[in-house]
Design an enzyme around this catalytic site. Structure first.
Site, PDB file in Angstrom:
ATOM      1  N   LYS A  91      18.333 -17.488 107.391  1.00 48.22           N
ATOM      2  CA  LYS A  91      18.852 -18.833 107.121  1.00 48.22           C
ATOM      3  C   LYS A  91      19.490 -18.933 105.734  1.00 48.22           C
ATOM      4  CE  LYS A  91      16.182 -21.408 110.506  1.00 48.22           C
ATOM      5  NZ  LYS A  91      15.318 -20.372 111.136  1.00 48.22           N
TER       6      LYS A  91
HETATM    7  C1  LIG Z   1      15.332 -20.067 112.474  1.00 52.13           C
HETATM    8  C2  LIG Z   1      14.774 -18.743 112.864  1.00 52.13           C
HETATM    9  C3  LIG Z   1      15.032 -18.169 114.130  1.00 52.13           C
HETATM   10  C4  LIG Z   1      15.809 -18.890 115.202  1.00 52.13           C
HETATM   11  O1  LIG Z   1      17.169 -19.024 114.917  1.00 52.13           O
HETATM   12  P1  LIG Z   1      18.056 -20.063 115.732  1.00 52.13           P
HETATM   13  O2  LIG Z   1      19.385 -20.042 115.073  1.00 52.13           O
HETATM   14  O3  LIG Z   1      17.363 -21.392 115.602  1.00 52.13           O
HETATM   15  O4  LIG Z   1      18.102 -19.610 117.152  1.00 52.13           O
HETATM   16  C5  LIG Z   1      14.546 -16.904 114.399  1.00 52.13           C
HETATM   17  N1  LIG Z   1      13.811 -16.235 113.484  1.00 52.13           N
HETATM   18  C6  LIG Z   1      13.532 -16.743 112.265  1.00 52.13           C
HETATM   19  C7  LIG Z   1      12.710 -15.958 111.330  1.00 52.13           C
HETATM   20  C8  LIG Z   1      14.010 -18.013 111.908  1.00 52.13           C
HETATM   21  O5  LIG Z   1      13.714 -18.525 110.701  1.00 52.13           O
END
Ligand SMILES: *Cc1c(COP(=O)(O)O)cnc(C)c1O
Length: 434
Positions: A107
Site C-alpha cells: 500500500k
Molecule cells: C490491502 C492488502 C491486500 C489486499 O489488497 P486489495 O487491493 O484490497 O485487493 C493484500 N495483502 C495485504 C498485506 C494488504 O495490506
C-alpha cells in the site's frame, strides 16, 4: 485524463476532482474514459527501462495531459523510491516483493504517490488539506508514512482499539508531525462510519478542507500499475516469454491495477485472483451471481472483505461481461488451515517466509501450474513483510523472520493516540477544536 462514474457514464470529471472527491455522488467509482495504449517500442523493450523510468512512462500516458512531464517526473522519483524485486523460487515461479517501502506493505506505492499528487494539485492559497482515513491495519500505516512531512497536508487516522497488530499500531501512533492517530473504542466499521459521517457533515466541511485516502481513490490505483510492468521487465531479463500473475485479493484494487496495465498493452497470459474464505469473487466467477456476504475474520486479515469495492471497476474494464472476465481471470480461495500449510511448504521447500496473504497467492500459482502446462512463468505478489503478522507463524518459522531495523526502532518510540468513543459529536469536536 478524463474520468466517468461507473454508475453514470455521461458524468465527466477531471483527475483533480476525482482525487479530492473520490466518491461520485451516484456511488459509482471513477474510471478513465479512455484507456491509453502504451507505445509498442516501450512494451517491446521493457527490460531496458529502470523502475522509475517505467513509472514515468506509464503515469505520463495516463495523466501526462494534467501534469507537465517535468513535475510528473519529480513526483514519480520522490514517490517510487524503493524497489520491487522479483525473486526466483524455482524455474517456473517467482515472487514480486512489494514490501520494501516505509510501512512494509504494497500500500506504500498507492499512498506515497497519492499524497504527492494531492500536494501537487493543492494551490498555494488553499487551506490545509485534512485527510481522514479509517484503517483496519495496513492502510493507515501506509497513508501515515505516505503523507508524513508532505506540506499543506494533515492526516487523521481512526483505528479500532485493540484490533490492529502491535507493529501496525506503532506505525500509526509514532509519527508526530502532520499525522494524528485516534484510538476509537469500537470496531473498524465504527471507524469507517465516523469518517463517512464527517464527510457528510455540512458545518465540518465548511470549516475544514476534508478529503479521503481510501483505497478506491484513482490516485492509489495508478501507481499500482507500475510494478506489473516492472515485474514483466525483470521476468524478460530472466528469459521468460509469458507471465501469469497471482494476486492476493481483498478489495481487488491491486489486481484491478494489474488488469488496467494489461488493457494498456502489458502482455499477461492470465491473472489469478487468490482470496481467503471471503470468497465473493470466486463464487461469482463460478456461479455468475454476485452475492456479497458480511466479512469473516481470517489469518490474512487485510483480505477480509465481503463486498470488494473495486470489483465494479474490473467488470467495467471487461464491458460488464462475465465471460470476458473469465477469459483473463481465474479465482482461487483458501481456508486458514490451507494458508498455514502454504506458509510451511514455502519455508520447507524454498526456505522462503511469506506473510499469510502472500502464501495464499503462492498456493494459487501452485494449483494453476499443476493443471496448466505450457511455457510461462508464474509471478505471485508479496503484499507485506512477514514481520507485520508474527502471531500467524509457527514458532520455528517466526524465529527466522528477519525483522527490519526500522521496525525494531518503532518499539522505542512512545505511542501517541487520542482516545475517542464511537460517538460522532466527539470526533467533530476534536476535528474543529484542534
Ligand atoms: C490491502 C492488502 C491486500 C489486499 O489488497 P486489495 O487491493 O484490497 O485487493 C493484500 N495483502 C495485504 C498485506 C494488504 O495490506
Amino acid at each position: 485524463m478524463e474520468l466517468y462514474s461507473t454508475n453514470k457514464k455521461e458524468c465527466r470529471v477531471s483527475i483533480k476532482e476525482a482525487i479530492f472527491h473520490s466518491l461520485p455522488a451516484d456511488k459509482g467509482l471513477y474510471m478513465p474514459v479512455e484507456i491509453p495504449q502504451l507505445k509498442g517500442y516501450f512494451i517491446d523493450n521493457l527490460e531496458k527501462y529502470s523502475f522509475q523510468e517505467i513509472a514515468f512512462e506509464v503515469s505520463n500516458e495516463l495523466i501526462g495531459n494534467d501534469i507537465p512531464a517535468w513535475d510528473l517526473k519529480k513526483i514519480v522519483v520522490d514517490a517510487i523510491n524503493f524497489d520491487a524485486p522479483l525473486v526466483a523460487l524455482d524455474q517456473k515461479t517467482a515472487v514480486l516483493e512489494l514490501f520494501h517501502g516505509p510501512s512494509f506493505a504494497f500500500k506504500d506505492f498507492g499512498a506515497r504517490f497519492m499524497s504527492r499528487i494531492m500536494a501537487y494539485f493543492s494551490n498555494k492559497d488553499d487551506r490545509l488539506l485534512d485527510v481522514l482515513v479509517a484503517t483496519s491495519g495496513d492502510t493507515g500505516g501506509a497513508v501515515a508514512l505516505g503523507f508524513l512531512g508532505v506540506p499543506g497536508t494533515r492526516v487523521t487516522i481512526l483505528y479500532p482499539k485493540g484490533k490492529v497488530s502491535t507493529i501496525q499500531e506503532l506505525q500509526l501512533t509514532t509519527n508526530g508531525k502532520n499525522i494524528r492517530a485516534l484510538e476509537i473504542d469500537g470496531t473498524f466499521d465504527d471507524c469507517q462510519k465516523l469518517v463517512k459521517e464527517a464527510f457528510n457533515d455540512i458545518t465540518l466541511n465548511q470549516k475544514l478542507r476534508l478529503t479521503s485516502a481510501n483505497s478506491i481513490n484513482i490516485a492509489r490505483l495508478i501507481p499500482q500499475t507500475f510494478y506489473y510492468f516492472q515485474a514483466v521487465a525483470q521476468a524478460k531479463r530472466d528469459g521468460a516469454k509469458e507471465v501469469v500473475f497471482s494476486v492476493p485479493s481483498g478489495n481487488f484494487g491491486n489486481i484491478g491495477a494489474g488488469l488496467l496495465a494489461n488493457k494498456m498493452g502489458l502482455p499477461v497470459l492470465r491473472f489469478l485472483a487468490a482470496t481467503n474464505i471471503n470468497d465473493t469473487v470466486p463464487r461469482f466467477l463460478n456461479s455468475g451471481v454476485y452475492e456479497p456476504r458480511p466479512s469473516v475474520q481470517t489469518l490474512s486479515n487485510a483480505m477480509d472483505v465481503g463486498n470488494p469495492s473495486n470489483w465494479i471497476r474490473i467488470m467495467n474494464l471487461f464491458n460488464n461481461k462475465t465471460e470476458y472476465v473469465k477469459q483473463k481471470v481465474s479465482a482461487y480461495r483458501y481456508t486458514d488451515a490451507e494458508t498455514i500449510e502454504a506458509i510451511k511448504t514455502l519455508y520447507e521447500q524454498y526456505n522462503y517466509i511469506a506473510c499469510p496473504h502472500t502464501a495464499i497467492a503462492w498456493r494459487a500459482t501452485h494449483e494453476y501450474l499443476r493443471t496448466n502446462s505450457g511455457k510461462y512463468q508464474t509471478i505471485f505478489l508479496s503484499t507485506a513483510h512477514p514481520c507485520k503478522f508474527p502471531e500467524v507463524f509457527p514458532a520455528n518459522i517466526r524465529s527466522k523472520i528477519q525483522v527490519p531495523a526500522q521496525v525494531i526502532e518503532l518499539h522505542k518510540i512512545k505511542k501517541v493516540a487520542t482516545k475517542l468513543t464511537n460517538n460522532f459529536q466527539q470526533l467533530k469536536e476534536y476535528l474543529t477544536e484542534t
